[in-house]
Motif scaffolding. Structure first.
Motif, PDB file in Angstrom:
ATOM      1  N   THR A 195      16.762 -13.282  -0.275  1.00  0.00           N
ATOM      2  CA  THR A 195      16.701 -11.823  -0.374  1.00  0.00           C
ATOM      3  C   THR A 195      15.626 -11.427  -1.379  1.00  0.00           C
ATOM      4  N   ALA A 196      15.189 -10.194  -1.251  1.00  0.00           N
ATOM      5  CA  ALA A 196      14.300  -9.562  -2.219  1.00  0.00           C
ATOM      6  C   ALA A 196      14.707  -8.093  -2.266  1.00  0.00           C
ATOM      7  N   LEU A 197      13.987  -7.301  -3.050  1.00  0.00           N
ATOM      8  CA  LEU A 197      14.334  -5.897  -3.211  1.00  0.00           C
ATOM      9  C   LEU A 197      13.151  -5.032  -2.794  1.00  0.00           C
ATOM     10  N   ALA A 198      13.396  -4.094  -1.868  1.00  0.00           N
ATOM     11  CA  ALA A 198      12.396  -3.098  -1.487  1.00  0.00           C
ATOM     12  C   ALA A 198      12.642  -1.839  -2.303  1.00  0.00           C
ATOM     13  N   MET A 199      11.557  -1.277  -2.901  1.00  0.00           N
ATOM     14  CA  MET A 199      11.713  -0.086  -3.731  1.00  0.00           C
ATOM     15  C   MET A 199      10.585   0.892  -3.430  1.00  0.00           C
ATOM     16  N   SER A 200      10.895   2.185  -3.530  1.00  0.00           N
ATOM     17  CA  SER A 200       9.884   3.229  -3.418  1.00  0.00           C
ATOM     18  C   SER A 200      10.020   4.181  -4.588  1.00  0.00           C
ATOM     19  N   VAL A 201       8.874   4.602  -5.147  1.00  0.00           N
ATOM     20  CA  VAL A 201       8.846   5.634  -6.186  1.00  0.00           C
ATOM     21  C   VAL A 201       7.873   6.708  -5.726  1.00  0.00           C
ATOM     22  N   TYR A 202       8.291   7.978  -5.882  1.00  0.00           N
ATOM     23  CA  TYR A 202       7.497   9.075  -5.321  1.00  0.00           C
ATOM     24  C   TYR A 202       7.912  10.391  -5.974  1.00  0.00           C
ATOM     25  N   PRO A 203       7.040  11.395  -5.969  1.00  0.00           N
ATOM     26  CA  PRO A 203       7.410  12.691  -6.542  1.00  0.00           C
ATOM     27  C   PRO A 203       8.392  13.433  -5.640  1.00  0.00           C
ATOM     28  N   VAL A 204       9.111  14.375  -6.221  1.00  0.00           N
ATOM     29  CA  VAL A 204      10.140  15.125  -5.491  1.00  0.00           C
ATOM     30  C   VAL A 204       9.578  15.751  -4.220  1.00  0.00           C
ATOM     31  N   GLU A 205       8.379  16.326  -4.315  1.00  0.00           N
ATOM     32  CA  GLU A 205       7.825  17.046  -3.169  1.00  0.00           C
ATOM     33  C   GLU A 205       7.436  16.139  -2.010  1.00  0.00           C
ATOM     34  N   TYR A 245       8.379 -13.737   2.598  1.00  0.00           N
ATOM     35  CA  TYR A 245       7.866 -13.005   1.439  1.00  0.00           C
ATOM     36  C   TYR A 245       8.251 -13.765   0.177  1.00  0.00           C
ATOM     37  N   PRO A 246       7.294 -14.093  -0.713  1.00  0.00           N
ATOM     38  CA  PRO A 246       7.591 -15.034  -1.798  1.00  0.00           C
ATOM     39  C   PRO A 246       8.022 -14.427  -3.123  1.00  0.00           C
ATOM     40  N   TRP A 247       8.002 -13.090  -3.255  1.00  0.00           N
ATOM     41  CA  TRP A 247       8.240 -12.485  -4.564  1.00  0.00           C
ATOM     42  C   TRP A 247       9.558 -11.703  -4.574  1.00  0.00           C
ATOM     43  N   PRO A 248      10.119 -11.432  -5.734  1.00  0.00           N
ATOM     44  CA  PRO A 248      11.462 -10.831  -5.783  1.00  0.00           C
ATOM     45  C   PRO A 248      11.510  -9.359  -5.433  1.00  0.00           C
ATOM     46  N   VAL A 249      10.372  -8.651  -5.526  1.00  0.00           N
ATOM     47  CA  VAL A 249      10.370  -7.203  -5.316  1.00  0.00           C
ATOM     48  C   VAL A 249       9.129  -6.802  -4.521  1.00  0.00           C
ATOM     49  N   ALA A 250       9.301  -5.819  -3.636  1.00  0.00           N
ATOM     50  CA  ALA A 250       8.182  -5.182  -2.936  1.00  0.00           C
ATOM     51  C   ALA A 250       8.295  -3.686  -3.183  1.00  0.00           C
ATOM     52  N   ILE A 251       7.188  -3.041  -3.572  1.00  0.00           N
ATOM     53  CA  ILE A 251       7.233  -1.647  -4.032  1.00  0.00           C
ATOM     54  C   ILE A 251       6.220  -0.797  -3.282  1.00  0.00           C
ATOM     55  N   ASN A 252       6.668   0.403  -2.845  1.00  0.00           N
ATOM     56  CA  ASN A 252       5.766   1.488  -2.438  1.00  0.00           C
ATOM     57  C   ASN A 252       5.648   2.459  -3.602  1.00  0.00           C
ATOM     58  N   GLU A 253       4.438   2.865  -3.921  1.00  0.00           N
ATOM     59  CA  GLU A 253       4.236   3.900  -4.938  1.00  0.00           C
ATOM     60  C   GLU A 253       3.414   5.026  -4.318  1.00  0.00           C
ATOM     61  N   ALA A 254       3.848   6.261  -4.505  1.00  0.00           N
ATOM     62  CA  ALA A 254       3.190   7.417  -3.892  1.00  0.00           C
ATOM     63  C   ALA A 254       2.215   8.059  -4.865  1.00  0.00           C
ATOM     64  N   GLY A 255       0.988   8.238  -4.416  1.00  0.00           N
ATOM     65  CA  GLY A 255      -0.023   8.902  -5.229  1.00  0.00           C
ATOM     66  C   GLY A 255      -1.141   9.394  -4.338  1.00  0.00           C
ATOM     67  N   THR A 256      -2.380   9.278  -4.795  1.00  0.00           N
ATOM     68  CA  THR A 256      -3.502   9.704  -3.957  1.00  0.00           C
ATOM     69  C   THR A 256      -4.378   8.546  -3.505  1.00  0.00           C
ATOM     70  N   ALA A 257      -4.080   7.324  -3.939  1.00  0.00           N
ATOM     71  CA  ALA A 257      -4.748   6.170  -3.345  1.00  0.00           C
ATOM     72  C   ALA A 257      -4.176   6.057  -1.937  1.00  0.00           C
ATOM     73  N   GLY A 258      -4.950   6.507  -0.960  1.00  0.00           N
ATOM     74  CA  GLY A 258      -4.415   6.709   0.388  1.00  0.00           C
ATOM     75  C   GLY A 258      -3.778   5.500   1.007  1.00  0.00           C
ATOM     76  N   GLY A 259      -4.082   4.331   0.518  1.00  0.00           N
ATOM     77  CA  GLY A 259      -3.493   3.095   0.980  1.00  0.00           C
ATOM     78  C   GLY A 259      -4.208   1.953   0.292  1.00  0.00           C
ATOM     79  N   MET A 260      -3.569   1.345  -0.687  1.00  0.00           N
ATOM     80  CA  MET A 260      -4.213   0.263  -1.428  1.00  0.00           C
ATOM     81  C   MET A 260      -3.162  -0.755  -1.818  1.00  0.00           C
TER      82      MET A 260
END
Length: 657
Positions: A331-341, A369-384
Motif C-alpha cells: 500500500t501507499a498513500l494518495a494525497m491532494s492539497v488544493y485551495p478552497v476555490e 509504485y516504489p514510494w510511500p506517498v503520491a501527492i497532487n498539489e494545486a497551483g499554476t504549474a499547469g502540469g509538472m
C-alpha cells in the motif's frame, strides 16, 4: 481512435492465402528496400558497461548522491535559504578531480543562456547566491574549496582527486534564492483566496551525472528537463506555523506539525479506498487546524531511492487522502492539497480519486509504485512532475484534471523510476509516459474520460494516425533523436510526446503485439529501475525481448521522419475466374515500412482480412497478393481500421469496376 485492444483485434485477423508473386515497381515510388532494411547503427555502442541485449553489462556502474538538506521558506520575502550535505560516491573506474553541480535557479537570471532560447520565464530573479562550498574530511573537519559558476552549472575543484570504484566524499553547500513569481515555469509562487501557494522545485544545488556515455553530463538547463543521480534524501523545511507543507517522500514528524485530529484522519486514510478529508475547506481559516499559533514549524521528510525531491507550501491548502493498493498486498498513500476555490466534485474534490486510480493502474500494468506517498498539489504549474509529487493546475476540472493528474503521476515511471536523460532524450520521458496514459484513460472508471484526446496525443483531436501523418509530413519537424533543446516549442508536443507515444502504440499493436510487447516493457522497466538507460539500451532490449529485428523501425520512425504511403494498385480474378480467388496488387510508395492489414470485400458484403508482414517489402516495392476465395471481389483496402499514419488514404481503397 478506437480502444487499443479493439484496434489490435480488428487488425490481427490472420487468414491463410495462396502464394503471392512479385510485380515491377511503379516508377514514382520513393521506397527503397535496400535503404529501409540496411543494417542499423545504434546511437550508442554496446560495451562491457551496456550489453548488446540492452541490459546493464557485467561492468556497469552508476554513481550515487545522498542528500541531507535543511531549508527555510520566508513567504514575506519569497526567500528560500538552505544548506545541504551531499554524500557522493564514485563507483566509476575513473578518478575525479572536479565535481559538477546543477544550479537550475540560475535559469531565471536575465543573463542565463536559456533566456535567449525561449520566452519563459516572465519574471527574472538573481538566481542562486552561493554562500559557502566546503569539503568534509574523514575526521569531520571541513575546509573551503574553490568553486566556479558557469550559467546553470557549478564546478567544484577538489584538493585531492576522488578515488574510483567506491571513493566517497561529503560536500557542504550553503545557498539562497528568490522563488520566481507566477509563472516561473516549473516552480513559482501564486495567489489563492486564502493565501499564496508556493510550488518549490529545483530548489537546491544538485549533483550532475557522471556516466559511461559522456563522463560529466553538464548540458546547461535551458528549458529541457533533468538528468540526476539516485540516492536517499533526508530534508527539513521550516515555514510559518500556519502553513501546510506537502513534500516528496514520507513525513517523519507528524506529531510536531499536525494536530491530533489530522493525524487520526491520516491513519484512517491509510485504510480507506474512499477519500478522507485531512483538513476540510472549513478548517482552512480556523487556527485550530494548526498545532500552534505563531512562530515556525519544521516539516521533516525522508525519501529513498530517488533522484530528486520537491514540495508545496501554503496556509490555503485543503488536504485529503486515500489508500493506494499495490501489487502483492503493498500500500501507499494518495494525497491532494488544493485551495478552497479549487474544490468540488467536478474539480479537485476528485483529485485523490484520480491519483489513486492512475497509480494503481500503472502499478498493476507496468511496475509497482516504489514510494510511500503520491501527492497532487494545486497551483499554476499547469502540469509538472517530481518524484512523489506533481504540480497540477488549480483551475483544471473534469476530464482535463484527470488527464493532467494521470499524466504527471505517470512520470513516476518515466523518468523517475527509469532514469533516462530528459535533458537530451525527451521522447524517452514524455513519449513513454504519454503512451502509458493512453491505456490508463480506458482503464479509469470504465473509460469515463476515454479516449485520450489531449494536445499531447492527438493534437487536432482526431484519429491519432492521421494526426501524426500531418506532423511527419512537415519538412521542418525535428526527429525523435534530435536533442531535446534543439526541438522548437512548436514541435515539442507533436514530436517528443505525440510521435514518441504513437511509435510505442505501433510497436505494441501493429508490429509485435501486446502478448510480446507488454512483458518486454515490464522487464525493461524492472531492469533499468533507478538506473540510466540510453536510447540504444531501449532499442536493443526491445529487440532482444520481443524477438524482432527492428532496425527498420528505429531508422524510419526515430532517426528520420519518414512518411508512410501504401496503395492498392490492381484487383483481378485469378486466371480470369473469381472462383479461383483474387490477385490484389499492393504497393509501398514512400520511405517508411510497417506491417498492415489487407481487407477484401466480396459481392455479398462479407470481408476477409490478410496480414501483410513487413518482410514483404524487403525485396519488393509492389507485391501481388493471391487471396483464396470463390466470390467476386468488389473492393480491397489496405489499413482498413486507419491504424497507420498513411499520408494518402485516397489510394488505400480500390473498387472493381
Amino acid at each position: 481512435m478506437k480502444k487499443p485492444a479493439v484496434l489490435l483485434a480488428a487488425s490481427a485477423t490472420l487468414l491463410l492465402a495462396a502464394a503471392a508473386t512479385a510485380a515491377p515497381a511503379p516508377a514514382a515510388a520513393k521506397f527503397d528496400p535496400l535503404q529501409a532494411f540496411a543494417p542499423y547503427s545504434y546511437p550508442q555502442p554496446a560495451t562491457a558497461y551496456r550489453s548488446a541485449s540492452g541490459r546493464p553489462g557485467p561492468l556497469f556502474w552508476q554513481n550515487r548522491a545522498d542528500y541531507t538538506i535543511t531549508a527555510t521558506l520566508d513567504p514575506a520575502t519569497r526567500q528560500v535559504r538552505g544548506s545541504e550535505v551531499i554524500s557522493y560516491t564514485n563507483h566509476s573506474p575513473d578518478t575525479l578531480d572536479v565535481l559538477w553541480l546543477q544550479l537550475d535557479q540560475n535559469r531565471y537570471r536575465r543573463d542565463a543562456r536559456g533566456a535567449f532560447t525561449s520566452k519563459f520565464p516572465t519574471e527574472f530573479t538573481d538566481g542562486y547566491r552561493i554562500a559557502t562550498v566546503e569539503l568534509e574530511d574523514a575526521h569531520g573537519k571541513r575546509q573551503a574549496v574553490p568553486w566556479l559558476v558557469s550559467d546553470t552549472r557549478m564546478q567544484v575543484q577538489l584538493p585531492v582527486a576522488l578515488q574510483s570504484n567506491g571513493g566517497n566524499l561529503r560536500l557542504h553547500v550553503a545557498w539562497s534564492y528568490t522563488v520566481p513569481g507566477e509563472f516561473g515555469g516549473r516552480t513559482d509562487v501564486n495567489p489563492s483566496q486564502n493565501g499564496e501557494i508556493f510550488e518549490v522545485a529545483q530548489w537546491y544545488p544538485r549533483m550532475a551525472v557522471y556516466d559511461d556515455l559522456r563522463g560529466w553530463d553538464t548540458a546547461p538547463y535551458l528549458n529541457s528537463e533533468f538528468y540526476l543521480e539516485y540516492g536517499d534524501f533526508d530534508y527539513a523545511i521550516t515555514v510559518p506555523s500556519e502553513m501546510i507543507v506537502a513534500g516528496s517522500g514520507e513525513l517523519v514528524n507528524p506529531e510536531e506539525v499536525l494536530t491530533k485530529t489530522e493525524r487520526e484522519r491520516l491513519e484512517q486514510a491509510r485504510r480507506s479506498d474512499a477519500t478522507v478529508m485531512i483538513r476540510t475547506p472549513e478548517e482552512v481559516t480556523q487556527p485550530s487546524s494548526r498545532p500552534k499559533q505563531g512562530g515556525t514549524l519544521t516539516w521533516h521528510f525522508r525519501m529513498q531511492d530517488t533522484r530528486d525531491v520537491a514540495f508545496g507550501a501554503s496556509k490555503a491548502f485543503v488536504w485529503d487522502a486515500a489508500r493506494i493498493n499495490l501489487p502483492q498486498g503493498g500500500t501507499a498513500l494518495a494525497m491532494s492539497v488544493y485551495p478552497v476555490e479549487s474544490g468540488g466534485k467536478e474539480a479537485w474534490g476528485r483529485a485523490t480519486e484520480y491519483l489513486k486510480a492512475a497509480t494503481e493502474y500503472f502499478s498493476r500494468q507496468w511496475y509497482p509504485y516504489p514510494w510511500p506517498v503520491a501527492i497532487n498539489e494545486a497551483g499554476t504549474a499547469g502540469g509538472m512532475e517530481y518524484p512523489g509529487i506533481t504540480f497540477d493546475h488549480k483551475l483544471a476540472r473534469g476530464s482535463k484534471l484527470h488527464m493532467v493528474i494521470a499524466h504527471e503521476i505517470g512520470h513516476s515511471w518515466f523518468p523517475m523510476i527509469v532514469g533516462s536523460n530528459e535533458r537530451r532524450d525527451a521522447w524517452m520521458d514524455e513519449g513513454f509516459n504519454t503512451f502509458i496514459d493512453v491505456y490508463e484513460d480506458y482503464a479509469f472508471n470504465n473509460g469515463e474520460y476515454a479516449p485520450k484526446r489531449d494536445s499531447e496525443y492527438a493534437p487536432g483531436g482526431g484519429n491519432p494516425a492521421e494526426e501524426i501523418a500531418k506532423v511527419i509530413a512537415d519538412p521542418a519537424a525535428p526527429t525523435l533523436l534530435n536533442g531535446a533543446d534543439m526541438v522548437a516549442e512548436k514541435y515539442r508536443h507533436p514530436i517528443s510526446y505525440f510521435k514518441s507515444a504513437f511509435g510505442l502504440v505501433l510497436l505494441r499493436e501493429q508490429i509485435v503485439g501486446p502478448e510480446r510487447f507488454d512483458p518486454a516493457l515490464r522487464r525493461y522497466i524492472a531492469t533499468w529501475a533507478f538506473k540510466h538507460p540510453s536510447p540504444s539500451d531501449f532499442f536493443r532490449f526491445m529487440e532482444s525481448e520481443t524477438g524482432e529485428d527492428l532496425g527498420w523501425f528505429w531508422r524510419g520512425w526515430y532517426e528520420h521522419n519518414w512518411q508512410f504511403d501504401m496503395a492498392v494498385r490492381k484487383i483481378a480474378p485469378i486466371d480470369g475466374h473469381w472462383s479461383h480467388g483474387a490477385e490484389v496488387t499492393i504497393a509501398n510508395l514512400d520511405q517508411l515500412v510497417l506491417p498492415t492489414t489487407l481487407r477484401v470485400t466480396y459481392a455479398d458484403g462479407s470481408t476477409r482480412d490478410l496480414r501483410v508482414p513487413v518482410e514483404t517489402w524487403q525485396q519488393h516495392r509492389e507485391y501481388v497478393v493471391r487471396v483464396a476465395g470463390t466470390q467476386k471481389v468488389v473492393s480491397a483496402t489496405i489499413d482498413p481500421t486507419h491504424a497507420l499514419p498513411d499520408a494518402q488514404r485516397a489510394n488505400n481503397t480500390l473498387r472493381v469496376k
